[in-house]
Every structure is written in structure tokens, then in C-alpha cells.
Write an enzyme that holds these catalytic residues in place. Structure first.
Site, PDB file in Angstrom:
ATOM      1  N   CYS A  40     -15.090   0.936   5.224  1.00 53.65           N
ATOM      2  CA  CYS A  40     -14.101   0.443   4.266  1.00 53.65           C
ATOM      3  C   CYS A  40     -13.947   1.421   3.109  1.00 53.65           C
ATOM      4  CB  CYS A  40     -14.540  -0.901   3.683  1.00 53.65           C
ATOM      5  SG  CYS A  40     -14.964  -2.139   4.921  1.00 53.65           S
ATOM      6  N   CYS A  83       0.813  -1.218   0.000  1.00 53.35           N
ATOM      7  CA  CYS A  83       0.000   0.000   0.000  1.00 53.35           C
ATOM      8  C   CYS A  83       0.850   1.273   0.000  1.00 53.35           C
ATOM      9  CB  CYS A  83      -0.986  -0.015   1.166  1.00 53.35           C
ATOM     10  SG  CYS A  83      -2.375  -1.119   0.843  1.00 53.35           S
ATOM     11  N   HIS A 106      -8.760   4.682  -3.062  1.00 57.38           N
ATOM     12  CA  HIS A 106      -7.467   4.038  -2.782  1.00 57.38           C
ATOM     13  C   HIS A 106      -6.984   3.252  -3.992  1.00 57.38           C
ATOM     14  CE1 HIS A 106      -4.184   2.142  -0.858  1.00 57.38           C
ATOM     15  NE2 HIS A 106      -4.797   1.199  -0.179  1.00 57.38           N
TER      16      HIS A 106
END
Lengths: 499, 391
Positions: B210, B89, B336
């Protein structure tokens, strides 16, 4: 009729049943035929004949007070092993922690397999090839949807700890002794499954099977055994019972009592496990006398009689095994058995079960191993991915069997799982009693109220069927019948330095 | 240090979202062109001497082997030195860190750092959820992305009394900020009630705890402080950075109420920058899940361990709070796109320090901003970058 060279004794017994129960009435209703009596035990998606065998074996060993590492052999009988051809027996032996050099083998091919395993173990003990061994009989047969067998085919497992040592050093003597045996055959096609068949094919003609095969064979075996030693004629019988009615007919002809009825009523026809599970039932609460069992399958009937001197360790637990189980609908049972599958693309495992990662990983996964640092005592799991200690970076590591009990450090309940996963699926980080830590799946039955610090037990379960191959792993269970750990916590496997 | 001081002179991104109509290459070109257009005094693309491409998961659009050549071709610079960076990430933020070191070393004067990630060419089922089958063949079976973080929520609640309402406050704040960010994937306000009522994904986390699966790209142009004046009179400088690792399996964590990699990485970044968290005006931190932001603000030293939930509920991290966190909307609202995420966070820091962030502009008192990512197997990689406008 043959006589054992050395007397062989029974030290302890174990029993196990899968977690689902299906009523014959629900099966009948699904097919519009109505009616139907009784219920059968059905494996959940994470259970099969191997996990049942594991459970029964663990309970028998716990009842005997033995560590699996002390056994000289494992004989396993199951009509349909998880691998039709493959490492079924090796997987079970590894998961149980049985010495890699121990004797034993797999009997399969018909519901007579449980008796085959018992006779093979008996022979090895009688010949002095082994001292103390484990016999396991298990089955979770797949009946064809819509067949008569669907309302009677159940699942379960039984395990017997046998010894040829006969407690010579123990003044109280063994609790029971194997007495006699007899077999008769008739080469008739009864229930069978061909190489290409997914489900077991029912008998062609029920009355033909009853009158010409089952009743005459079992009656003759029973009469031979009862007549062998009139002073030790069985007071009660346990028998294979394909439809829940045949065994009582044999018992009536023998003028004796059928002790296996409660097993049949609770679990249905448990195939290879049936005579041994019935024996456990017959032994429950019994402190003396003789009992007999007759197993049938594949055109062969074999009977064995047992003389009881005192109550058999483990036998009384069968009541709890038979009383357990969760009632489910017919569709749930079909899904659990893989007979009703979603038309979605399942997520394959990262690597195929035959690949190098599994060859490296199967031993450490089934035997539940860790790498213990001789420097700082940290246990890193699994050994194959830890050439150095996660605690201190040391490389002086030894492979140890991990504890199988622990407490919940933290957990989640996964609700968004693609096929083949079934939600809710807890995943639990467990602090094991030996200080090791694992991330394992949790039991869906615990999903609703699992909590940090809960005590859990790790039990072998089938994680997935991947490319047609069963893949096993350990699941953390909090509730239900939790077997004692396999022997001592963190047994060091000497001679194995790793990794 | 004898290194060159590094300046950012241009930054840009494309609007994040489910960009079904754009290819990986088109997204890269869009971000690059936005970065070029952002340079105050103009920028000739040919001035780029070298580039780093941050892409974490090519497999999500069927192209694992992206290499360093895909993006230069897409942005008209085929031939330049270019390397693909992958570090979980923090891929984008690590590419930035490495790009800064390339400039600092004196090997290259002008370096492009570009993060591109195609997350939605595959369905959710075939995408990130498929990692349920990754890792060790058996031990990690069932470990989807939320499983990497949700156990920390369970434990944080147990040890500190953190509540689902406190977690929800993170999502509510970041969605509020995202509504003010024209580049954000989601641009709608949500309420605590909505977060609590959302379907459960991975207990104790629900759907609105989330971040979404988002396509996106972001690009930044780095040069030496000495040459920054050729491109802008308002450069932003690299003050410090840190990267740290931890064991890669979830069961190997030393704690389940914090992420040690973040603490290690930020400690290195603070030391290099010569500042502490008190000298920050804002931070863009890794909020892939609501619990992650709570862990982050504790591990980064913004609040005491265990107080992250209450601090968020108190508004300490809101746009007008003591230390605004994720003014861009964060991963929860902005999205993301893994390789692009860090670069986009740094772009937000760049804009905030230049006071160009419009309605979501924070008060700049110290001139410093922090950017943070954490992730990978067992959340075992963290990168922290600190930018400053102080010469």
C-alpha cells in the site's frame, strides 16, 4: 377459556439462535463468584432480536414451502424491539418481503410478548381476517453485568406458520391444530427495565418470585388447560423458564413432562421466544398427541395447547440450531453485546440513519431490490442511484427483489477497520443467481478460507448501531445453517415501477 | 487540429512526506517557487495568466471549501483567474490536461498547474479510513481505500496465477527507485521477504503493498510551443491526453482483472499522440497498491493481459528494463498526495525527457513519456497524459 370461532392450524415451524455461547462458569469466574452451570446464547455484534426473528421466519417459511409474499400477516413478539419506539415491525416485514398491505403487529414490553403475538394472530385467523400468517417470537435481552440474570439470559427466536384455511382442499389435513388457551395474571414486579434503564433488572427476591408469582400462575394455567379436554391433555409441556429450574418445578406439580429443557440448556432463557422455542422442541419427532406451552412475563402467564396429527415441517431442525454456536469468553460476549466499548472515536456513517439517504435507501436495502432493465435485462443495484440501466443506458426499469443466493466473484478480507467495524471483515462481490451483482460484507467466520466461486447466501444482519440506532444490511454467509431463499428468485413486485 | 501546441517550460515539487511542519499554503508556495526556479531562462511569476489548483480532499485538513482563491493568495498571485479541479485520484493529471487545453485554445498563453494535498493533518483513523462509512449508507459499508483495489488482486491471482511475490516485486522495484529520488517520501530499499511478512491490511494486500498517506505539492508552467523559447531551449511538449469514466460502484465493474477506464483513457491519448506503447521511454503510472501497477501496465498495453506480474518479476519495468515504470518511486515510495500526485508524475516525465533525473535517469530513445492515474469511486476515472521532447 375461550374457543376459537374458526379452527386454526399450524403448518410449519422455524427456530434460530445467535452465534455465540457463554458458559455460566465464565460469568461466575469474571465476578469472582465461581461455579455456575450451563450456558447461554449471546448475539454477536451483528445480531439482535430482529436478525434472529428474520432467521426463524425464513426457516419456517422454507419449511412451509411458502413465499413471504403469500402471507396475510406478520405478528412479532419481542420483549425489547430494536427500536424502543420506531419501525421495528416494518423493518422485519420489509426484509422478509411481506406484502405492504398485510395485517399484523408488534407485541413488546415483557417476555410474554411471544404469547401476545400468537394470540393476536390466532384471533385474526379465527375471525377470518387473515388466511395464512406468520408469528415470530424473538429476544436477545441485555442482562446487567454482575446480576444473577447474566448467567441465565440467553437469546433465540421461533416462528410459526398458522392458517385458518385448515387444509380443506388438502386430504391429509394440517399437521397440527391449536386447541385451547388460558391466561392468569398477577400484577407483580418481576424482571423489568425502566425507561432509562439499559439492562434488565433482575427479580428482587428469587424465592418470593418463585413461590408467589411464577409457580402458582403457571400451575393454574396448566391445570385449566389439562382439565379442559381430558382426552387432549398435553403429554409434554414447553414453558418459560427464567432460571432453568422454575419450569421443571411447574411440570412436577402438573405431573407431566417438561419438553423445553434442551432449549433452556443450550440457549438459556430466551425470553419472549422461550415458550415457542420450547414448543418447536416438543414437536420435534412427534407425530401425534397433544403438547402445551406456557409463556410468562410481566405478571401474565398464558398457555396454549396444540393437537398434533403428523410431524411438523421444520421442527426437526431445532436439533441443529441448539447444537450450533461458538463458545466465547466473557469479555468477547460483553463486547458483542456492547457492554464493553473501546474508548476510541468510532467512524460515523456518512449520513445519519434518519436522513434522506436512508429514507430512500431503507426500502431497497431491507427488501434487497434492484432495477431490472426491460430492454437488456441487466439488473442495476440499488435502484435509487440508477435512474438509467448500467448495461444499456435504458430508462425502462422495474424494481425487482434480488436473489439472495450467489457465488463469490471476488473478495477481500479487511484487516484495518476503525471502530465500529471489527476485523477481520470480508467484503464480497457476489454474482447473484438472477444475474445481479452486489458488494456486501462477508461473515467473519468465513474469513480464513473464503474462495472465489464459493456459494454464499445473503442474510440480514445488523451492520452498526449508529447514533444509537441499529442499521441493517445483508451479509454473505458461506458456512453454517443457511436458510433457503425467500420464495422464488427475483420475484417481480408488480405495481412498483422504478425508479 | 487547429489548437496551439502546448509546451512545459518549468516544473518543480517539494519533498514529499508527512509534512507536519508545513501548512497547505506553505506547501503550495514551495512547489510554485521550485517550478519558477526551474525555468532555464528565468521566469517572472507575474507572467502567470491563469492557474488551476488540483486538490482532491480538503476535508483531510478540515477545509473542504478551498475554492480557486486559496493558492493564488499563498503564492503571491491573488487576483489571477484560478479554478480548483477535483476528479478523484487523477485530480492532478486532469488539472494538467485542462491547463493544456486552456493554452491550446489560445485563451491563455501561460498557465500554472499546481497540485497540493494535505493528507496528514488528520490521523489515519479520521482520514482515509473514514471512507469506510462513505458511499451508499449500506451497500458500501466498510469500503476503505484498499477495498477498491484488493478484490482485483484476488481475482487476478485466481485467473492468471499471479502471486504475492509478483505483487511484492512492484513494491521492491518502486522502493529501489524511490531511494534514488530525493523528493520521495520513502528512501529505503525493501525486500520481497519484508513485503510478504508485513502486517495484513486488506487481504491479499499487506502494509508494503500500500502507498502511504503523504503530504505534498507540485507545480508546472505551461505555455505555447511558439513562446516556449522565451523560457527554455529544452521544452517538453504535450503530445496527447485522454480521460475516461466507468461506473462508480465496485460491484458494477465489467471485469475484476483490469480497469476499463485506463484502457479507454490511454487509447484516446495514444491516438491523439499518434504513438503506441512501443514508442515510450518510460511511464509514471498509478501504483496506489502493488496490484494497481500490474493492472495498469496491462491496461496501458505495455504487456499482455495477465502477464503484468511475471513481467515485473522479470525486471521488464525496472529502471534498466524494457520499459521503465515509475522511476520516481511511484505512489508506493514517493507518496500519494492525491491532488499533487499527477502533477508530480508529470514533473518526473519532464525531468526524464530532459535527461535531468540523475541516478534514476532512464535511457531516452524515442523521446516520449506517459503519465497515468486511475481512481475514484470504483476506480471509475482515469487520465493519461503523454509528453514528448520531439518538436
Amino acid at each position: 377459556m375461550s374457543s376459537p370461532v374458526h379452527p386454526v392450524s399450524l403448518l410449519a415451524v422455524g427456530a434460530a439462535a445467535p452465534s455465540l455461547r457463554l458458559t455460566a462458569a465464565d460469568v461466575g469466574a469474571a465476578w469472582g463468584s465461581g461455579g455456575g452451570r450451563g450456558q447461554v446464547a449471546v448475539c454477536d455484534a451483528d445480531e439482535d432480536t430482529l436478525t434472529l426473528a428474520f432467521e426463524a421466519a425464513e426457516t419456517a417459511l422454507a419449511a412451509a414451502g411458502l413465499d413471504a409474499g403469500e402471507l396475510d400477516g406478520l405478528w412479532w413478539g419481542t420483549t425489547r424491539p430494536p427500536f424502543a419506539e420506531g419501525p421495528s415491525h416494518t423493518f422485519l416485514a420489509t426484509a422478509l418481503g411481506i406484502d405492504p398491505g398485510a395485517a399484523g403487529g408488534l407485541s413488546a414490553g415483557s417476555p410474554h410478548a411471544g404469547m401476545d403475538a400468537l394470540l393476536a394472530a390466532w384471533d385474526a385467523l379465527a375471525a377470518g381476517h387473515a388466511g395464512t400468517v406468520l408469528v415470530v417470537a424473538s429476544d436477545a435481552l441485555l442482562p446487567g453485568p454482575g446480576t444473577a440474570g447474566e448467567s441465565t439470559t440467553g437469546a433465540g427466536a421461533a416462528a410459526l406458520v398458522l392458517t385458518g384455511d385448515n387444509g380443506a382442499s388438502n386430504g391429509s389435513g394440517p399437521p397440527a391444530r391449536l386447541l385451547g388457551r388460558a391466561s392468569r395474571v398477577r400484577p407483580a414486579l418481576d424482571r423489568y427495565r425502566g425507561d432509562r434503564g439499559a439492562a434488565t433488572v433482575d427479580t428482587y427476591d428469587g424465592r418470593l418470585f418463585r413461590e408467589q408469582v411464577f409457580l402458582p400462575l403457571l400451575e393454574e394455567v396448566g391445570r385449566v388447560l389439562a382439565g379442559t379436554d381430558p382426552n387432549a391433555a398435553p403429554e409434554a409441556w414447553a414453558m418459560s423458564d427464567p432460571d432453568g429450574k422454575l419450569a421443571s418445578a411447574v411440570a412436577r406439580r402438573l405431573g407431566s413432562t417438561l419438553a423445553s429443557t434442551p432449549v433452556q440448556a443450550a440457549l438459556g432463557d430466551t425470553g419472549a421466544a422461550s415458550p415457542l422455542l420450547g414448543l418447536v422442541q416438543a414437536l420435534a419427532g412427534r407425530e401425534r398427541g397433544a403438547v402445551g406451552m406456557i409463556g410468562f412475563g410481566g405478571g401474565r402467564a398464558t398457555g396454549v395447547t396444540v393437537a398434533v396429527s403428523r410431524s411438523l415441517p421444520g421442527a426437526d431442525r431445532i436439533g441443529a440450531v441448539l447444537a450450533g454456536g461458538r463458545p466465547v469468553s466473557y469479555t468477547t460476549a460483553l463486547r458483542a453485546r456492547g457492554q464493553l466499548e473501546a474508548m476510541t472515536e468510532p467512524v460515523p456513517m456518512g449520513v445519519p440513519p434518519g436522513s434522506a439517504a436512508f429514507v430512500r435507501g431503507n426500502q431497497e436495502m431491507l427488501a434487497l431490490e434492484g432495477a431490472r432493465c426491460r430492454g437488456c435485462a441487466t439488473i442495476s443495484t440499488p435502484p435509487s442511484v440508477h435512474p438509467t440501466c448500467t448495461g444499456c443506458g435504458g430508462t425502462d426499469l422495474q424494481v425487482v427483489a434480488l436473489a439472495r443466493r450467489g457465488t463469490v466473484q471476488t473478495f477481500i478480507v479487511n484487516q484495518t477497520m476503525p471502530a465500529p467495524f471489527l476485523a477481520p471483515l470480508p467484503m464480497v462481490i457476489v454474482d447473484l443467481e438472477d444475474g445481479a451483482r452486489l458488494l456486501v460484507q462477508g461473515s467473519p467466520a468465513d474469513a480464513a478460507d473464503l474462495a472465489i466461486d464459493d456459494e454464499v447466501v445473503l442474510r440480514l444482519r445488523r451492520y452498526a448501531v449508529e447514533r444509537g440506532v441499529p442499521v441493517y444490511g445483508y451479509t454473505a454467509f458461506r458456512s453454517g445453517l443457511a436458510p433457503a431463499p425467500v420464495g422464488a428468485v427475483s420475484t417481480v413486485r408488480t405495481g412498483e415501477e422504478g425508479p | 487540429m487547429s489548437w496551439n501546441r502546448v509546451a512545459v517550460v518549468g516544473a518543480g515539487l517539494i519533498k514529499f512526506g508527512e509534512l507536519f511542519d508545513q501548512s497547505y499554503e506553505q506547501m503550495a508556495a514551495g512547489a510554485f517557487q521550485a517550478a519558477v526556479a526551474s525555468v532555464d531562462k528565468g521566469f517572472d511569476p507575474k507572467a502567470v495568466e491563469a492557474a488551476l489548483v488540483a486538490t482532491q480532499r480538503g476535508s483531510l485538513w478540515g477545509q473542504e471549501g478551498i475554492g480557486g482563491n486559496t493558492v493564488p493568495s499563498a503564492i503571491g498571485l491573488s487576483g489571477i483567474p484560478c479554478t480548483r479541479v477535483e476528479n478523484a485520484c487523477p485530480t492532478g493529471s486532469d488539472a494538467f490536461r485542462i491547463g493544456a487545453m486552456m493554452v491550446a485554445s489560445g485563451v491563455h498563453d501561460v498557465v500554472l498547474v499546481i497540485g497540493v494535498e494535505k493528507m496528514r493533518d488528520k490521523s489515519a483513523q479520521e482520514g482515509l479510513l473514514a471512507r469506510a462509512a462513505s458511499g451508499h449508507p449500506v451497500y458500501n459499508r466498510g469500503e476503505t481505500a484498499p477495498v477498491l483495489f484488493a478484490p482485483f488482486a484476488t481475482r487476478h491471482m485466481h485467473e492468471f496465477g499471479t502471486t504475492r511475490e509478483m505483487l511484492a516485486a512492484v513494491a521492491v522495484k518502486n522502493h529501489h527507485n524511490g531511494k534514488l529520488d530525493p523528493y520521495a517520501h520513502f528512501q529505503n530499499e525493501i525486500t520481497v521477504e519484508q513485503v510478504l511478512a508485513a502486517p495484513s491490511v486488506c487481504q491479499p494486500l499487506g502494509l508494503l503493498d500500500c502507498c502511504p498517506q503523504t503530504d505534498g505539492a507540485a507545480a508546472m508552467i505551461l505555455t505555447t510551443a511558439a513562446r516556449a523559447g522565451e523560457f527554455t531551449d529544452k521544452p517538453v511538449y504535450v503530445a496527447g491526453f485522454g480521460v475516461a469514466t466507468d461506473h462508480p460502484a465496485l460491484h458494477e465493474k465489467s471485469t475484476y482483472v483490469g480497469l476499463p477506464a485506463t484502457t479507454l483513457a490511454s487509447g484516446r491519448a495514444y491516438a491523439m499522440a499518434g504513438i503506441g506503447p512501443d514508442a515510450l521511454d518510460m511511464a509514471e503510472v498509478h501504483d496506489c497498491f502493488t496490484i494497481t501497477e500490474i493492472l495498469d501496465i496491462e491496461d496501458l498495453g505495455f504487456v499482455e493481459k495477465g502477464k503484468g506480474g511475471q513481467a515485473t518479476l522479470n525486471g521488464e519495468t525496472a529502471l534498466d528494463g524494457r520499459l521503465p515504470v515509475n522511476p520516481s518511486g511511484g505512489l508506493l515510495a514517493k507518496g500519494h498526495p492525491i491532488g499533487a500526485t499527477g502533477v508530480a508524475q508529470l514533473t518526473e516525465c519532464y525531468w526524464q525527457l530532459r535527461e535531468e533525473a540523475g541516478e534514476r535517469q532512464v535511457a531516452v530513445r524515442h523521446g516520449n513519456a506517459l503519465q497515468h492515474n486511475v481512481g475514484g469511486r470504483g476506480s471509475g476515472v482515469s487520465v493519461v497524459n503523454i509528453l514528448t521532447r520531439n518538436r
